[in-house]
Design a protein around this motif. Structure first.
Motif, PDB file in Angstrom:
ATOM      1  N   GLU A   1      -1.095  16.059   7.618  1.00  0.00           N
ATOM      2  CA  GLU A   1      -0.599  14.962   8.457  1.00  0.00           C
ATOM      3  C   GLU A   1      -0.494  13.678   7.637  1.00  0.00           C
ATOM      4  OE1 GLU A   1      -2.801  14.258  12.087  1.00  0.00           O
ATOM      5  OE2 GLU A   1      -1.540  12.501  12.576  1.00  0.00           O
ATOM      6  N   ARG A   2      -1.447  13.477   6.738  1.00  0.00           N
ATOM      7  CA  ARG A   2      -1.412  12.283   5.874  1.00  0.00           C
ATOM      8  C   ARG A   2      -0.116  12.278   5.064  1.00  0.00           C
ATOM      9  NH1 ARG A   2      -7.000  13.636   4.172  1.00  0.00           N
ATOM     10  NH2 ARG A   2      -6.255  13.981   2.051  1.00  0.00           N
ATOM     11  N   THR A   3       0.198  13.441   4.495  1.00  0.00           N
ATOM     12  CA  THR A   3       1.391  13.549   3.654  1.00  0.00           C
ATOM     13  C   THR A   3       2.655  13.308   4.472  1.00  0.00           C
ATOM     14  OG1 THR A   3       0.206  15.197   2.391  1.00  0.00           O
ATOM     15  CG2 THR A   3       2.570  15.069   2.002  1.00  0.00           C
ATOM     16  N   ARG A   4       2.685  13.925   5.651  1.00  0.00           N
ATOM     17  CA  ARG A   4       3.874  13.788   6.493  1.00  0.00           C
ATOM     18  C   ARG A   4       4.115  12.325   6.842  1.00  0.00           C
ATOM     19  NH1 ARG A   4       4.226  13.357  11.611  1.00  0.00           N
ATOM     20  NH2 ARG A   4       2.161  14.149  12.180  1.00  0.00           N
ATOM     21  N   ARG A   5       3.057  11.647   7.246  1.00  0.00           N
ATOM     22  CA  ARG A   5       3.198  10.242   7.649  1.00  0.00           C
ATOM     23  C   ARG A   5       3.555   9.359   6.445  1.00  0.00           C
ATOM     24  NH1 ARG A   5       0.781   8.433  12.513  1.00  0.00           N
ATOM     25  NH2 ARG A   5      -0.026  10.126  13.765  1.00  0.00           N
ATOM     26  N   MET A   6       2.846   9.567   5.345  1.00  0.00           N
ATOM     27  CA  MET A   6       3.084   8.715   4.179  1.00  0.00           C
ATOM     28  C   MET A   6       4.496   8.923   3.635  1.00  0.00           C
ATOM     29  SD  MET A   6       2.094   6.288   2.285  1.00  0.00           S
ATOM     30  CE  MET A   6       0.363   5.961   2.544  1.00  0.00           C
ATOM     31  N   ARG A   7       4.999  10.135   3.708  1.00  0.00           N
ATOM     32  CA  ARG A   7       6.357  10.388   3.202  1.00  0.00           C
ATOM     33  C   ARG A   7       7.365   9.555   4.003  1.00  0.00           C
ATOM     34  NH1 ARG A   7       6.638  15.940   2.664  1.00  0.00           N
ATOM     35  NH2 ARG A   7       5.957  15.668   0.513  1.00  0.00           N
ATOM     36  N   SER A   8       7.191   9.563   5.303  1.00  0.00           N
ATOM     37  CA  SER A   8       8.122   8.813   6.157  1.00  0.00           C
ATOM     38  C   SER A   8       7.970   7.302   5.932  1.00  0.00           C
ATOM     39  CB  SER A   8       7.878   9.221   7.615  1.00  0.00           C
ATOM     40  OG  SER A   8       8.007   8.140   8.458  1.00  0.00           O
ATOM     41  N   LEU A   9       6.730   6.840   5.756  1.00  0.00           N
ATOM     42  CA  LEU A   9       6.510   5.410   5.493  1.00  0.00           C
ATOM     43  C   LEU A   9       7.159   4.993   4.185  1.00  0.00           C
ATOM     44  CD1 LEU A   9       2.714   5.133   6.481  1.00  0.00           C
ATOM     45  CD2 LEU A   9       4.660   4.200   7.747  1.00  0.00           C
ATOM     46  N   ARG A  10       7.020   5.848   3.180  1.00  0.00           N
ATOM     47  CA  ARG A  10       7.570   5.515   1.854  1.00  0.00           C
ATOM     48  C   ARG A  10       9.094   5.452   1.885  1.00  0.00           C
ATOM     49  NH1 ARG A  10       5.028   5.383  -2.578  1.00  0.00           N
ATOM     50  NH2 ARG A  10       6.549   6.511  -3.842  1.00  0.00           N
ATOM     51  N   ARG A  11       9.688   6.302   2.697  1.00  0.00           N
ATOM     52  CA  ARG A  11      11.146   6.283   2.815  1.00  0.00           C
ATOM     53  C   ARG A  11      11.582   4.927   3.372  1.00  0.00           C
ATOM     54  NH1 ARG A  11      12.062  10.708   6.173  1.00  0.00           N
ATOM     55  NH2 ARG A  11      11.263  12.060   4.534  1.00  0.00           N
TER      56      ARG A  11
ATOM     57  N   LYS B   1       6.466   2.893  11.663  1.00  0.00           N
ATOM     58  CA  LYS B   1       5.993   3.514  12.898  1.00  0.00           C
ATOM     59  C   LYS B   1       5.116   4.735  12.650  1.00  0.00           C
ATOM     60  CE  LYS B   1       9.885   1.973  15.778  1.00  0.00           C
ATOM     61  NZ  LYS B   1       9.383   0.625  15.913  1.00  0.00           N
ATOM     62  N   GLN B   2       5.126   5.277  11.431  1.00  0.00           N
ATOM     63  CA  GLN B   2       4.282   6.442  11.125  1.00  0.00           C
ATOM     64  C   GLN B   2       2.888   6.032  10.656  1.00  0.00           C
ATOM     65  OE1 GLN B   2       4.587   9.734  11.664  1.00  0.00           O
ATOM     66  NE2 GLN B   2       6.380   9.138  12.864  1.00  0.00           N
ATOM     67  N   ALA B   3       2.601   4.737  10.697  1.00  0.00           N
ATOM     68  CA  ALA B   3       1.215   4.304  10.492  1.00  0.00           C
ATOM     69  C   ALA B   3       0.451   4.622  11.773  1.00  0.00           C
ATOM     70  CB  ALA B   3       1.194   2.806  10.223  1.00  0.00           C
ATOM     71  N   ILE B   4      -0.893   4.501  11.731  1.00  0.00           N
ATOM     72  CA  ILE B   4      -1.624   4.580  13.000  1.00  0.00           C
ATOM     73  C   ILE B   4      -1.588   3.169  13.563  1.00  0.00           C
ATOM     74  CG2 ILE B   4      -3.813   5.081  14.114  1.00  0.00           C
ATOM     75  CD1 ILE B   4      -4.451   7.054  12.112  1.00  0.00           C
TER      76      ILE B   4
ATOM     77  N   TYR C   1       0.845  -1.202   0.000  1.00  0.00           N
ATOM     78  CA  TYR C   1       0.000   0.000   0.000  1.00  0.00           C
ATOM     79  C   TYR C   1       0.882   1.255   0.000  1.00  0.00           C
ATOM     80  CZ  TYR C   1      -3.456   3.456   1.498  1.00  0.00           C
ATOM     81  OH  TYR C   1      -4.269   4.560   1.581  1.00  0.00           O
ATOM     82  N   VAL C   2       1.892   1.234   0.845  1.00  0.00           N
ATOM     83  CA  VAL C   2       2.784   2.386   0.952  1.00  0.00           C
ATOM     84  C   VAL C   2       3.570   2.591  -0.356  1.00  0.00           C
ATOM     85  CG1 VAL C   2       4.862   3.198   2.142  1.00  0.00           C
ATOM     86  CG2 VAL C   2       2.969   2.238   3.469  1.00  0.00           C
ATOM     87  N   ALA C   3       4.069   1.496  -0.936  1.00  0.00           N
ATOM     88  CA  ALA C   3       4.879   1.608  -2.163  1.00  0.00           C
ATOM     89  C   ALA C   3       4.069   2.180  -3.319  1.00  0.00           C
ATOM     90  CB  ALA C   3       5.430   0.234  -2.540  1.00  0.00           C
ATOM     91  N   VAL C   4       2.777   1.845  -3.342  1.00  0.00           N
ATOM     92  CA  VAL C   4       1.904   2.284  -4.442  1.00  0.00           C
ATOM     93  C   VAL C   4       1.586   3.783  -4.348  1.00  0.00           C
ATOM     94  CG1 VAL C   4      -0.542   2.116  -5.086  1.00  0.00           C
ATOM     95  CG2 VAL C   4       0.876   0.045  -5.017  1.00  0.00           C
ATOM     96  N   ARG C   5       1.567   4.328  -3.106  1.00  0.00           N
ATOM     97  CA  ARG C   5       1.063   5.687  -2.923  1.00  0.00           C
ATOM     98  C   ARG C   5       2.120   6.737  -3.262  1.00  0.00           C
ATOM     99  NH1 ARG C   5      -4.369   5.550  -1.554  1.00  0.00           N
ATOM    100  NH2 ARG C   5      -4.033   7.687  -2.263  1.00  0.00           N
ATOM    101  N   PHE C   6       2.465   6.809  -4.557  1.00  0.00           N
ATOM    102  CA  PHE C   6       3.444   7.819  -5.007  1.00  0.00           C
ATOM    103  C   PHE C   6       2.832   9.207  -4.917  1.00  0.00           C
ATOM    104  CE2 PHE C   6       1.058   6.799  -8.777  1.00  0.00           C
ATOM    105  CZ  PHE C   6       0.898   8.026  -9.405  1.00  0.00           C
ATOM    106  N   ASP C   7       1.494   9.276  -4.751  1.00  0.00           N
ATOM    107  CA  ASP C   7       0.843  10.580  -4.548  1.00  0.00           C
ATOM    108  C   ASP C   7       1.032  11.070  -3.108  1.00  0.00           C
ATOM    109  OD1 ASP C   7      -0.717   8.616  -3.365  1.00  0.00           O
ATOM    110  OD2 ASP C   7      -2.637   9.416  -4.059  1.00  0.00           O
ATOM    111  N   VAL C   8       1.754  10.307  -2.293  1.00  0.00           N
ATOM    112  CA  VAL C   8       2.040  10.635  -0.890  1.00  0.00           C
ATOM    113  C   VAL C   8       0.750  10.967  -0.129  1.00  0.00           C
ATOM    114  CG1 VAL C   8       3.785  11.708   0.587  1.00  0.00           C
ATOM    115  CG2 VAL C   8       4.141  11.681  -1.850  1.00  0.00           C
ATOM    116  N   ASP C   9      -0.239  10.119  -0.350  1.00  0.00           N
ATOM    117  CA  ASP C   9      -1.511  10.282   0.357  1.00  0.00           C
ATOM    118  C   ASP C   9      -1.999   8.909   0.798  1.00  0.00           C
ATOM    119  OD1 ASP C   9      -3.635  11.536   1.482  1.00  0.00           O
ATOM    120  OD2 ASP C   9      -4.426  12.401  -0.375  1.00  0.00           O
TER     121      ASP C   9
END
Ligand code: GDG
Length: 487
Positions: free
Chosen positions: A446-456, A419-422, A395-403
């Motif tokens: 907040e969605r963007t901030r969390r997803m960016r860290s997850l994607r990294r 850890k940036q998931a809920i 799910y995280v890898a797919v969300r290149f829209d960072v959302d």
């Protein structure tokens, strides 16, 4: 291939299933299709560059197949008959080890006949691997179905370098100790040079079981295993075995590549449209397995609808439950239970124009899964126990829209990294409900901030990095098979 006198493969992968599916056309023409999985993707280049072979069951009962080549990989089929499948696979592997290793969420069965089948089939896999491995080759054995193979291989071929990776959790000693064959399994695993686990805690549980049952000295990730036949705890010559965590991952780039395809993005929009363009689309994707906490997820969602905190006018839950282990009775009972719950919830809350839960007991092509991930505002991973959970990473890898928001159980291995998931405890229904509402209402920033860290996180440790780090630990960096990238 194996008909030549000298075995030639310098890297041998052993897993219950070969990474191919058999297909026989009406005219009798046989084709093999590579079954897309992370493991194949990770190992494919390596297998090609280092003259590798894959040993496993081809998925068809009672048939002998000669070794063959598919998509550039040499495959060595192991024959299983119907009784083997019933006793070794459905019985001991999936009705004893699987529930026991997943914190006895379902009661494990202990049957001496299925244990005998497990030993017999493990011996067959070990013999097949021993027959094709070149002198001094590296053999990498996978998963709970084959825990006796490392020892059997070592006895047959002391020249080999042997690795084992456990894809599922390793339970705490208090649970593991229930297993009547607990010593035999540990002894089997300790035949490996490196034993890999998903989480730090799994490796710790294993090391503790070794200490409690065998009294072998351990220092961090190192276990000293006596090489003599003397009594347990005897000092003298010993081998060094490493038991360590190597969290598995996915081929993140290939998921993102699919997600960027215009046709798949169009499909994602179509999915939302077909569901009536809900304000929030929530998604669950799981094998229909009692470890995945699908029932807990449905309970939380149903209560939110009943409480009026969510409404079917705004929120739809799409649940994909891919068919799994359908001949094991616990799985049949689970299917009834889940489908009853879905039926009740839809009966109670759906309207003519809005369905509460769009439920699918199917397997979909990967493209469709990616479209669903893209379409989903909130991804629900509520496993009660899970080695890693690749769905969360996909799910995280797919969300290149960072959302998108990932709600993730702390009992999935993925929670150690993401850890940036809920993070939730799925047994805590009120906590899970609050987390779902928080995900639905989360502001874009907040969605963007969390997803960016997850994607990294997911990009940093993809499946190629995972297999490279395991093989490096196994070969000590010295005898690394060709093709493994450096750190
Ligand atoms: C075991 C451990 C560990 C699911 N439905 C469809 C489909 N899938 C794919 C997912 C994902 C895979 O299956 C499931 O992987 P998970 O990791 O979520 O779970 P398990 O099957 O239980 O895997 C687990 C894993 O091994 C690896 O070590 O993470 O903890 O239990 O890739 O996308 N794929 C397609 N159609 C479906 O309908 N194409």
């Amino acid at each position: 291939m194996t008909s030549s006198a000298e075995p030639t493969y310098t890297l041998v992968v052993v897993s219950n299933r070969l990474p191919v599916d058999y297909d026989e056309a009406a005219d009798g023409a046989v084709t093999w299709r590579t079954s897309p999985g992370g493991l194949v993707t990770a190992l494919e280049p390596l297998m090609r560059s280092s003259h590798g072979a894959w040993v496993g069951w081809p998925g068809v009962a009672d048939r002998d197949f000669e070794p063959f080549e598919n998509d550039g990989i040499s495959l060595v089929p192991v024959r299983l008959n119907e009784t083997d499948i019933e006793d070794y696979y459905e019985g001991f592997s999936n009705d004893t080890l699987w529930p026991l290793y997943h914190d006895v969420i379902a009661p494990p069965s202990f049957h001496r006949e299925t244990w005998d089948a497990y030993v017999r089939v493990n011996r067959r896999f070990a013999a097949a691997a021993a027959a094709v491995a070149a002198p001094g080759a590296t053999v990498w054995v996978h998963d709970y179905q084959l825990q006796l193979v490392p020892r059997m291989l070592r006895e047959a071929r002391p020249d080999l370098v042997i690795g084992f990776f456990n894809h599922i959790p390793f339970p705490p000693y208090g649970i593991y100790a229930q297993l009547p064959w607990r010593k035999q399994i540990l002894h089997g695993l300790l035949g490996a040079d490196v034993i890999g686990f998903q989480r730090v805690a799994d490796a710790g549980n294993f090391t503790q079981a070794v200490r409690r049952l065998f009294g072998y000295p351990t220092r961090g990730v190192v276990i000293d295993v006596p090489t003599g036949d003397g009594p347990i705890g005897q000092t003298g010559d010993s081998r060094r075995v490493i038991a360590k965590h190597f969290p598995i991952s996915i081929d993140a780039a290939s998921y993102e590549e699919l997600a960027r395809r215009p046709d798949i993005q169009a499909r994602a929009r179509q999915i939302r449209e077909d569901l009536g363009n809900p304000k929030t689309l929530m998604l669950g994707v799981d094998r229909l397995d009692y470890t995945k906490g699908i029932g807990h997820r449905l309970k939380a969602f149903g209560e939110l609808l009943a409480d009026g905190r969510l409404s079917v006018e705004d929120v739809t839950l799409v649940q994909v439950a891919s068919p799994s282990r359908e001949r094991v009775s616990t799985y049949m009972a689970l299917r009834d239970e889940i489908e009853l719950a879905v039926g009740r919830l839809n009966g109670d809350f759906s309207t003519i124009s809005h369905t509460a839960i769009s439920y699918h007991h199917h397997s979909y092509p990967r493209e469709e899964m990616v479209a669903m991930y893209l379409a989903a505002d909130v991804m629900l991973v509520t496993a009660l126990r899970d080695g890693m959970n690749l769905v969360a990473k996909e799910y995280v890898a797919v969300r290149f829209d960072v959302d998108g928001v990932l709600v993730l159980s702390e009992f999935a291995g993925a929670a150690d990294e993401l850890k940036q998931a809920i993070l939730i405890n799925p047994h805590d229904i009120d906590g899970t409900k609050d987390a779902i509402v928080r995900a639905v209402e989360m502001p874009k920033r907040e969605r963007t901030r969390r997803m960016r860290s997850l994607r990294r996180k997911v990009a940093e440790n993809d499946v190629a990095a995972w297999s490279a780090s395991f093989l490096r630990a196994l070969t000590g960096g010295a005898a690394v098979p060709a093709g493994i990238p450096d750190d």
